[in-house]
Design a protein around this motif. Sequence first.
Motif, PDB file in Angstrom:
ATOM      1  N   LEU A  97       0.847  -1.195   0.000  1.00  0.00           N
ATOM      2  CA  LEU A  97       0.000   0.000   0.000  1.00  0.00           C
ATOM      3  C   LEU A  97       0.876   1.236   0.000  1.00  0.00           C
ATOM      4  O   LEU A  97       1.228   1.779   1.049  1.00  0.00           O
ATOM      5  N   ASP A  98       1.216   1.663  -1.200  1.00  0.00           N
ATOM      6  CA  ASP A  98       2.021   2.870  -1.327  1.00  0.00           C
ATOM      7  C   ASP A  98       1.166   4.079  -0.985  1.00  0.00           C
ATOM      8  O   ASP A  98       0.056   4.206  -1.476  1.00  0.00           O
ATOM      9  N   THR A 108      -5.498   9.231  -2.767  1.00  0.00           N
ATOM     10  CA  THR A 108      -5.023   8.134  -3.621  1.00  0.00           C
ATOM     11  C   THR A 108      -3.967   7.286  -2.939  1.00  0.00           C
ATOM     12  O   THR A 108      -3.209   7.770  -2.099  1.00  0.00           O
ATOM     13  N   MET A 109      -3.956   6.037  -3.322  1.00  0.00           N
ATOM     14  CA  MET A 109      -2.930   5.089  -2.848  1.00  0.00           C
ATOM     15  C   MET A 109      -2.608   4.138  -3.992  1.00  0.00           C
ATOM     16  O   MET A 109      -3.274   4.180  -5.036  1.00  0.00           O
ATOM     17  N   GLY A 110      -1.606   3.279  -3.776  1.00  0.00           N
ATOM     18  CA  GLY A 110      -1.255   2.332  -4.834  1.00  0.00           C
ATOM     19  C   GLY A 110      -0.691   1.043  -4.282  1.00  0.00           C
ATOM     20  O   GLY A 110      -0.469   0.896  -3.078  1.00  0.00           O
ATOM     21  N   THR A 111      -0.485   0.104  -5.177  1.00  0.00           N
ATOM     22  CA  THR A 111       0.226  -1.145  -4.898  1.00  0.00           C
ATOM     23  C   THR A 111       1.294  -1.274  -5.977  1.00  0.00           C
ATOM     24  O   THR A 111       1.001  -1.022  -7.150  1.00  0.00           O
ATOM     25  N   LEU A 134      -3.388   1.708  -9.146  1.00  0.00           N
ATOM     26  CA  LEU A 134      -3.728   3.011  -8.570  1.00  0.00           C
ATOM     27  C   LEU A 134      -5.169   2.968  -8.072  1.00  0.00           C
ATOM     28  O   LEU A 134      -6.085   2.694  -8.858  1.00  0.00           O
ATOM     29  N   TYR A 135      -5.331   3.189  -6.758  1.00  0.00           N
ATOM     30  CA  TYR A 135      -6.685   3.249  -6.175  1.00  0.00           C
ATOM     31  C   TYR A 135      -7.080   4.712  -6.181  1.00  0.00           C
ATOM     32  O   TYR A 135      -6.740   5.457  -5.270  1.00  0.00           O
ATOM     33  N   GLY A 136      -7.649   5.138  -7.273  1.00  0.00           N
ATOM     34  CA  GLY A 136      -8.108   6.515  -7.417  1.00  0.00           C
ATOM     35  C   GLY A 136      -9.628   6.494  -7.561  1.00  0.00           C
ATOM     36  O   GLY A 136     -10.289   5.561  -7.081  1.00  0.00           O
ATOM     37  N   ILE A 227       2.558   6.661  -6.365  1.00  0.00           N
ATOM     38  CA  ILE A 227       1.865   6.081  -7.519  1.00  0.00           C
ATOM     39  C   ILE A 227       0.907   7.083  -8.147  1.00  0.00           C
ATOM     40  O   ILE A 227       0.856   7.235  -9.369  1.00  0.00           O
ATOM     41  N   GLY A 228       0.183   7.812  -7.315  1.00  0.00           N
ATOM     42  CA  GLY A 228      -0.724   8.829  -7.872  1.00  0.00           C
ATOM     43  C   GLY A 228       0.051   9.911  -8.601  1.00  0.00           C
ATOM     44  O   GLY A 228      -0.311  10.330  -9.704  1.00  0.00           O
ATOM     45  N   ASP A 229       1.179  10.335  -8.016  1.00  0.00           N
ATOM     46  CA  ASP A 229       1.976  11.418  -8.608  1.00  0.00           C
ATOM     47  C   ASP A 229       2.702  10.949  -9.869  1.00  0.00           C
ATOM     48  O   ASP A 229       2.768  11.687 -10.858  1.00  0.00           O
TER      49      ASP A 229
END
Length: 309
Positions: A97-98, A108-111, A134-136, A227-229
Amino acid sequence: MHDAESPTAESGDAIAEAFAVVARSAPEIRDGLAGRRGKTDGRNASGETQLAADVWADDLLEERLTAIDEVGQFASEERDDVVDAGDGEYAVTVDPLDGSSNLKPNNTMGTILGVYDADLPAPGSHLVGAAYVLYGPITTMVTAREGEVTEYVIESEARRASEPSSGDEPRDDGEVRRRAVREDVTLPADPTVYGFGGRVPNWTDRFADYAGDVEEELKLRYGGAMIGDVNQVVTYGGVFAYPELDSRPEGKLRLQFEGNPIAYIVESAGGASSNGKESLLDADAEEIHQRTPVYVGNEDLIERLEAEF
Ligand code: AFP
């Protein structure tokens, strides 16, 4: 759970299987966040407080990725040591979970996934595949292998039922579908955005000089989850950096779990990466949790940075 049905399971293509495992797990991870926003007593190897979601997502991905026959090692930003998963020829790394500090304010978060064909720690030159989820507003996944970068929209069964049909034949990963929305993803030649991490007073002078020029030309897009950026940069062109700091010349981000996979994806999409002096993929990997300054984006913006450093 739903591993066996997926047509990619046991296909012997470890990279495709690892991508499928992460794609299949993404809706479940997303749906499981709401009830796991609390802190645990645990700290990861980088000294960061672990959220319940960090530990849960890490366990889920470890269980499923180590079930792939060709995977012999598993390592995670949330675990101290490399997990021996048998005698498979590939090693996989995850940042489960980035940007998990974005869970509380619901941002936002990511993997992040990396697939290496060497024992860990390994340099980025041994990456054979990488991906991020990307969990957006929607859930997307970007994969890279053999120079090919593809962006997918990930649709769970429930979500698919409510979606107007796009007509595209999605990739079937069991109950979860990946629909390719961009093939041969390439950074736009005309960059428009930048995102720089770390506190400005803590930037080194040479990075501050570089940033000053960039801020004159591009629009700021920084959300606190790499990840979002980075996906802003992959979509609109530009540069993302979590730079060297006066207090921490090695920067904040982890080479094995964050720097390498992101560099592999951005370079595969026609961009460039650097640690200030060379491509991140050429950097020596000595420790599993080593940190590195991270600079990724359009080639000319990274060449300018290296010229100023
Ligand atoms: P968390 O996972 O602790 O939220 O950290 C996210 C991250 O590793 C990366 O995704 C961000 O680019 C960076 O750290 C954000 O760091 P700052 O909070 O110092 O801006």
